[in-house]
Motif scaffolding. Structure first.
Motif, PDB file in Angstrom:
ATOM      1  N   UNK A 105       0.828  -1.207   0.000  1.00 49.55           N
ATOM      2  CA  UNK A 105       0.000   0.000   0.000  1.00 49.55           C
ATOM      3  C   UNK A 105       0.864   1.259   0.000  1.00 49.55           C
ATOM      4  N   UNK A 106       1.955   1.221   0.742  1.00 47.50           N
ATOM      5  CA  UNK A 106       2.851   2.380   0.824  1.00 47.50           C
ATOM      6  C   UNK A 106       3.651   2.550  -0.457  1.00 47.50           C
ATOM      7  N   UNK A 107       4.140   1.447  -0.994  1.00 45.68           N
ATOM      8  CA  UNK A 107       4.930   1.476  -2.223  1.00 45.68           C
ATOM      9  C   UNK A 107       6.370   1.883  -1.982  1.00 45.68           C
ATOM     10  N   UNK A 108       7.194   1.595  -2.979  1.00 42.51           N
ATOM     11  CA  UNK A 108       8.592   2.002  -2.936  1.00 42.51           C
ATOM     12  C   UNK A 108       9.540   0.999  -2.315  1.00 42.51           C
ATOM     13  N   UNK A 109       9.095  -0.227  -2.108  1.00 48.28           N
ATOM     14  CA  UNK A 109       9.948  -1.231  -1.492  1.00 48.28           C
ATOM     15  C   UNK A 109      10.581  -2.122  -2.560  1.00 48.28           C
ATOM     16  N   UNK A 110      11.765  -2.599  -2.263  1.00 53.48           N
ATOM     17  CA  UNK A 110      12.478  -3.469  -3.200  1.00 53.48           C
ATOM     18  C   UNK A 110      11.842  -4.854  -3.230  1.00 53.48           C
ATOM     19  N   UNK A 111      12.146  -5.580  -4.282  1.00 50.21           N
ATOM     20  CA  UNK A 111      11.657  -6.957  -4.388  1.00 50.21           C
ATOM     21  C   UNK A 111      12.138  -7.780  -3.199  1.00 50.21           C
ATOM     22  N   UNK A 169       1.214  -4.234  -6.995  1.00 52.85           N
ATOM     23  CA  UNK A 169       0.608  -3.020  -6.428  1.00 52.85           C
ATOM     24  C   UNK A 169       1.676  -1.990  -6.067  1.00 52.85           C
ATOM     25  N   UNK A 170       2.774  -2.451  -5.494  1.00 51.47           N
ATOM     26  CA  UNK A 170       3.872  -1.554  -5.124  1.00 51.47           C
ATOM     27  C   UNK A 170       4.418  -0.851  -6.361  1.00 51.47           C
ATOM     28  N   UNK A 171       4.681  -1.609  -7.401  1.00 54.10           N
ATOM     29  CA  UNK A 171       5.238  -1.014  -8.617  1.00 54.10           C
ATOM     30  C   UNK A 171       4.275   0.007  -9.211  1.00 54.10           C
ATOM     31  N   UNK A 172       2.984  -0.299  -9.185  1.00 54.67           N
ATOM     32  CA  UNK A 172       1.998   0.649  -9.725  1.00 54.67           C
ATOM     33  C   UNK A 172       1.996   1.948  -8.925  1.00 54.67           C
ATOM     34  N   UNK A 191       9.354  -9.828 -10.249  1.00 50.34           N
ATOM     35  CA  UNK A 191       8.801 -11.184 -10.251  1.00 50.34           C
ATOM     36  C   UNK A 191       9.890 -12.195 -10.591  1.00 50.34           C
ATOM     37  N   UNK A 192      10.783 -11.822 -11.486  1.00 48.89           N
ATOM     38  CA  UNK A 192      11.923 -12.687 -11.810  1.00 48.89           C
ATOM     39  C   UNK A 192      12.753 -12.965 -10.559  1.00 48.89           C
TER      40      UNK A 192
END
Length: 170
Positions: free
Chosen positions: A35-41, A74-77, A96-97
């Protein structure tokens, strides 16, 4: 909720061998991170080896499919929504990779050869999509920037600053 502190706390529990508690904390955090976004894989797939080490390998597969991958999307969006769609898709496929790479490692540790092969193939498939979409996206992004500069600076590109003309090879 301080995501960084709770992530560190989960890591500390895992380091002490309490994988159940580490998993519990991360399960609570992952939806918040999305929900916050901006986190690494890696922030998202950190939980996968904890499942595996806790003897919950099968659960990690379901959790990845149902929660981690949708959370990364969702994060990437939310964090890259300003990009052209192809770059957004490329960044998503790259994450995803990486997730499938982590699942492959867990499968290898579990001796699940069939899963290992499948995850390696999916990792490569998503990485290939990332590479193709990134090239397309970079070109479209450049075209979009050019159109915006035409609007802002005018159609006479000879009047544009030299640095911008060089960027567009004018």
């Amino acid at each position: 909720m301080n995501i960084q502190n709770l992530t560190k706390q989960a890591t500390a529990f895992a380091r002490d061998g309490d994988f159940g508690q580490a998993i519990s904390i991360l399960k609570d955090l992952i939806p918040v991170m999305a929900e916050s976004g901006g986190f690494s894989a890696s922030s998202y797939y950190k939980i996968i080896p904890y499942f595996q080490k806790a003897g919950r390998y099968q659960e990690s597969l379901n959790y990845t499919k149902e929660v981690i991958i949708p959370a990364v999307i969702a994060d990437r969006k939310s964090s890259h929504g300003h990009c052209v769609p192809e770059i957004l898709q490329a960044l998503t496929h790259n994450c995803i990779s990486q997730i499938f790479n982590k699942l492959a490692l867990a499968a290898k540790r579990e001796g699940e050869a069939e899963h290992l092969d499948s995850f390696k193939a999916l990792e490569q498939e998503h990485y290939d999509k990332y590479q193709v979409l990134l090239k397309i996206g970079e070109q479209k992004q450049l075209e979009s920037e050019y159109q915006e500069l035409m609007r802002v600076l005018g159609e006479d590109t000879d009047q544009w600053p030299l640095s911008i003309r060089r960027k567009f090879k004018l």
